[in-house]
Write a protein that holds these residues in place. Sequence first.
Motif, PDB file in Angstrom:
ATOM      1  N   LYS A 191      44.703 -20.723 -68.995  1.00 29.57           N
ATOM      2  CA  LYS A 191      45.038 -22.123 -69.213  1.00 29.57           C
ATOM      3  C   LYS A 191      43.774 -22.965 -69.132  1.00 29.57           C
ATOM      4  O   LYS A 191      42.941 -22.768 -68.264  1.00 29.57           O
ATOM      5  CB  LYS A 191      46.062 -22.597 -68.193  1.00 29.57           C
ATOM      6  CG  LYS A 191      47.396 -21.933 -68.394  1.00 29.57           C
ATOM      7  CD  LYS A 191      48.457 -22.499 -67.505  1.00 29.57           C
ATOM      8  CE  LYS A 191      49.733 -21.741 -67.788  1.00 29.57           C
ATOM      9  NZ  LYS A 191      50.902 -22.440 -67.427  1.00 29.57           N
ATOM     10  N   ASN A 192      43.640 -23.897 -70.069  1.00 27.96           N
ATOM     11  CA  ASN A 192      42.463 -24.754 -70.087  1.00 27.96           C
ATOM     12  C   ASN A 192      42.831 -26.232 -70.259  1.00 27.96           C
ATOM     13  O   ASN A 192      41.999 -27.036 -70.629  1.00 27.96           O
ATOM     14  CB  ASN A 192      41.473 -24.304 -71.163  1.00 27.96           C
ATOM     15  CG  ASN A 192      42.019 -24.409 -72.568  1.00 27.96           C
ATOM     16  OD1 ASN A 192      43.175 -24.741 -72.781  1.00 27.96           O
ATOM     17  ND2 ASN A 192      41.192 -24.110 -73.539  1.00 27.96           N
ATOM     18  N   SER A 204      44.749 -29.504 -68.282  1.00 25.13           N
ATOM     19  CA  SER A 204      45.224 -29.958 -66.976  1.00 25.13           C
ATOM     20  C   SER A 204      46.666 -30.460 -67.043  1.00 25.13           C
ATOM     21  O   SER A 204      47.221 -30.662 -68.122  1.00 25.13           O
ATOM     22  CB  SER A 204      44.321 -31.068 -66.443  1.00 25.13           C
ATOM     23  OG  SER A 204      44.477 -32.231 -67.236  1.00 25.13           O
ATOM     24  N   THR A 205      47.247 -30.678 -65.891  1.00 22.98           N
ATOM     25  CA  THR A 205      48.641 -31.118 -65.800  1.00 22.98           C
ATOM     26  C   THR A 205      48.848 -32.459 -66.482  1.00 22.98           C
ATOM     27  O   THR A 205      49.790 -32.629 -67.257  1.00 22.98           O
ATOM     28  CB  THR A 205      49.073 -31.203 -64.320  1.00 22.98           C
ATOM     29  OG1 THR A 205      48.854 -29.928 -63.714  1.00 22.98           O
ATOM     30  CG2 THR A 205      50.527 -31.579 -64.209  1.00 22.98           C
ATOM     31  N   TRP A 206      47.975 -33.419 -66.225  1.00 17.76           N
ATOM     32  CA  TRP A 206      48.156 -34.737 -66.840  1.00 17.76           C
ATOM     33  C   TRP A 206      47.932 -34.674 -68.341  1.00 17.76           C
ATOM     34  O   TRP A 206      48.606 -35.355 -69.109  1.00 17.76           O
ATOM     35  CB  TRP A 206      47.261 -35.793 -66.182  1.00 17.76           C
ATOM     36  CG  TRP A 206      45.791 -35.545 -66.346  1.00 17.76           C
ATOM     37  CD1 TRP A 206      44.973 -34.853 -65.497  1.00 17.76           C
ATOM     38  CD2 TRP A 206      44.970 -35.966 -67.433  1.00 17.76           C
ATOM     39  NE1 TRP A 206      43.697 -34.817 -65.992  1.00 17.76           N
ATOM     40  CE2 TRP A 206      43.659 -35.508 -67.180  1.00 17.76           C
ATOM     41  CE3 TRP A 206      45.207 -36.692 -68.586  1.00 17.76           C
ATOM     42  CZ2 TRP A 206      42.598 -35.733 -68.052  1.00 17.76           C
ATOM     43  CZ3 TRP A 206      44.138 -36.922 -69.460  1.00 17.76           C
ATOM     44  CH2 TRP A 206      42.857 -36.447 -69.176  1.00 17.76           C
ATOM     45  N   ASP A 207      46.992 -33.851 -68.778  1.00 16.40           N
ATOM     46  CA  ASP A 207      46.738 -33.673 -70.202  1.00 16.40           C
ATOM     47  C   ASP A 207      47.950 -33.034 -70.879  1.00 16.40           C
ATOM     48  O   ASP A 207      48.342 -33.421 -71.988  1.00 16.40           O
ATOM     49  CB  ASP A 207      45.493 -32.810 -70.390  1.00 16.40           C
ATOM     50  CG  ASP A 207      44.912 -32.841 -71.795  1.00 16.40           C
ATOM     51  OD1 ASP A 207      45.514 -33.471 -72.676  1.00 16.40           O
ATOM     52  OD2 ASP A 207      43.846 -32.233 -71.994  1.00 16.40           O
ATOM     53  N   ARG A 208      48.545 -32.059 -70.217  1.00 13.32           N
ATOM     54  CA  ARG A 208      49.740 -31.406 -70.753  1.00 13.32           C
ATOM     55  C   ARG A 208      50.885 -32.397 -70.894  1.00 13.32           C
ATOM     56  O   ARG A 208      51.587 -32.408 -71.908  1.00 13.32           O
ATOM     57  CB  ARG A 208      50.165 -30.256 -69.849  1.00 13.32           C
ATOM     58  CG  ARG A 208      49.208 -29.093 -69.873  1.00 13.32           C
ATOM     59  CD  ARG A 208      49.607 -28.010 -68.919  1.00 13.32           C
ATOM     60  NE  ARG A 208      50.775 -27.313 -69.462  1.00 13.32           N
ATOM     61  CZ  ARG A 208      51.383 -26.330 -68.856  1.00 13.32           C
ATOM     62  NH1 ARG A 208      50.970 -25.930 -67.671  1.00 13.32           N
ATOM     63  NH2 ARG A 208      52.408 -25.740 -69.407  1.00 13.32           N
ATOM     64  N   LYS A 226      36.967 -27.463 -70.547  1.00 14.76           N
ATOM     65  CA  LYS A 226      37.961 -26.883 -69.656  1.00 14.76           C
ATOM     66  C   LYS A 226      38.444 -27.985 -68.734  1.00 14.76           C
ATOM     67  O   LYS A 226      37.696 -28.479 -67.909  1.00 14.76           O
ATOM     68  CB  LYS A 226      37.391 -25.721 -68.864  1.00 14.76           C
ATOM     69  CG  LYS A 226      38.444 -25.019 -68.058  1.00 14.76           C
ATOM     70  CD  LYS A 226      37.949 -23.747 -67.450  1.00 14.76           C
ATOM     71  CE  LYS A 226      39.086 -23.113 -66.688  1.00 14.76           C
ATOM     72  NZ  LYS A 226      38.773 -21.793 -66.242  1.00 14.76           N
ATOM     73  N   ARG A 227      39.677 -28.393 -68.904  1.00 12.87           N
ATOM     74  CA  ARG A 227      40.219 -29.520 -68.157  1.00 12.87           C
ATOM     75  C   ARG A 227      40.924 -29.109 -66.870  1.00 12.87           C
ATOM     76  O   ARG A 227      41.213 -29.944 -66.043  1.00 12.87           O
ATOM     77  CB  ARG A 227      41.203 -30.305 -69.021  1.00 12.87           C
ATOM     78  CG  ARG A 227      40.603 -30.791 -70.307  1.00 12.87           C
ATOM     79  CD  ARG A 227      39.880 -32.053 -70.104  1.00 12.87           C
ATOM     80  NE  ARG A 227      39.376 -32.525 -71.402  1.00 12.87           N
ATOM     81  CZ  ARG A 227      38.640 -33.569 -71.535  1.00 12.87           C
ATOM     82  NH1 ARG A 227      38.300 -34.263 -70.506  1.00 12.87           N
ATOM     83  NH2 ARG A 227      38.208 -33.925 -72.721  1.00 12.87           N
ATOM     84  N   CYS A 228      41.211 -27.844 -66.715  1.00 19.91           N
ATOM     85  CA  CYS A 228      41.878 -27.378 -65.496  1.00 19.91           C
ATOM     86  C   CYS A 228      40.858 -27.207 -64.378  1.00 19.91           C
ATOM     87  O   CYS A 228      39.703 -26.878 -64.619  1.00 19.91           O
ATOM     88  CB  CYS A 228      42.552 -26.025 -65.718  1.00 19.91           C
ATOM     89  SG  CYS A 228      44.074 -26.141 -66.608  1.00 19.91           S
ATOM     90  N   ALA A 229      41.328 -27.384 -63.163  1.00 22.90           N
ATOM     91  CA  ALA A 229      40.468 -27.119 -62.008  1.00 22.90           C
ATOM     92  C   ALA A 229      40.259 -25.610 -61.907  1.00 22.90           C
ATOM     93  O   ALA A 229      41.174 -24.833 -62.153  1.00 22.90           O
ATOM     94  CB  ALA A 229      41.120 -27.645 -60.741  1.00 22.90           C
ATOM     95  N   LYS A 286      40.122 -22.000 -60.573  1.00 19.59           N
ATOM     96  CA  LYS A 286      40.868 -21.289 -59.541  1.00 19.59           C
ATOM     97  C   LYS A 286      39.983 -20.217 -58.935  1.00 19.59           C
ATOM     98  O   LYS A 286      39.267 -19.520 -59.641  1.00 19.59           O
ATOM     99  CB  LYS A 286      42.127 -20.657 -60.142  1.00 19.59           C
ATOM    100  CG  LYS A 286      43.108 -21.683 -60.615  1.00 19.59           C
ATOM    101  CD  LYS A 286      44.329 -21.015 -61.173  1.00 19.59           C
ATOM    102  CE  LYS A 286      45.306 -22.061 -61.676  1.00 19.59           C
ATOM    103  NZ  LYS A 286      46.487 -21.470 -62.259  1.00 19.59           N
TER     104      LYS A 286
END
Length: 63
Positions: free
Chosen positions: A3-4, A6-10, A57-60, A62
Amino acid sequence: MEKNVSTWDRAIRVLLGVGLIGATVMGSIGAWGWVGVVPLATGLVGFCPLYRVCGCKRCAAKS
């Protein structure tokens, strides 16, 4: 697929996609509104191929 997106982007992508598709179905905009399938799909899956191409890459990260 990693996943690339983020939650808000999704969330924004899903809302935009549903909005465009809904407006098309209601007849408010032309057939071009079916392009809303793209942000809807990338929002639901959490992966954007364009982000991979440009190196975003917008996700934090992991651990």
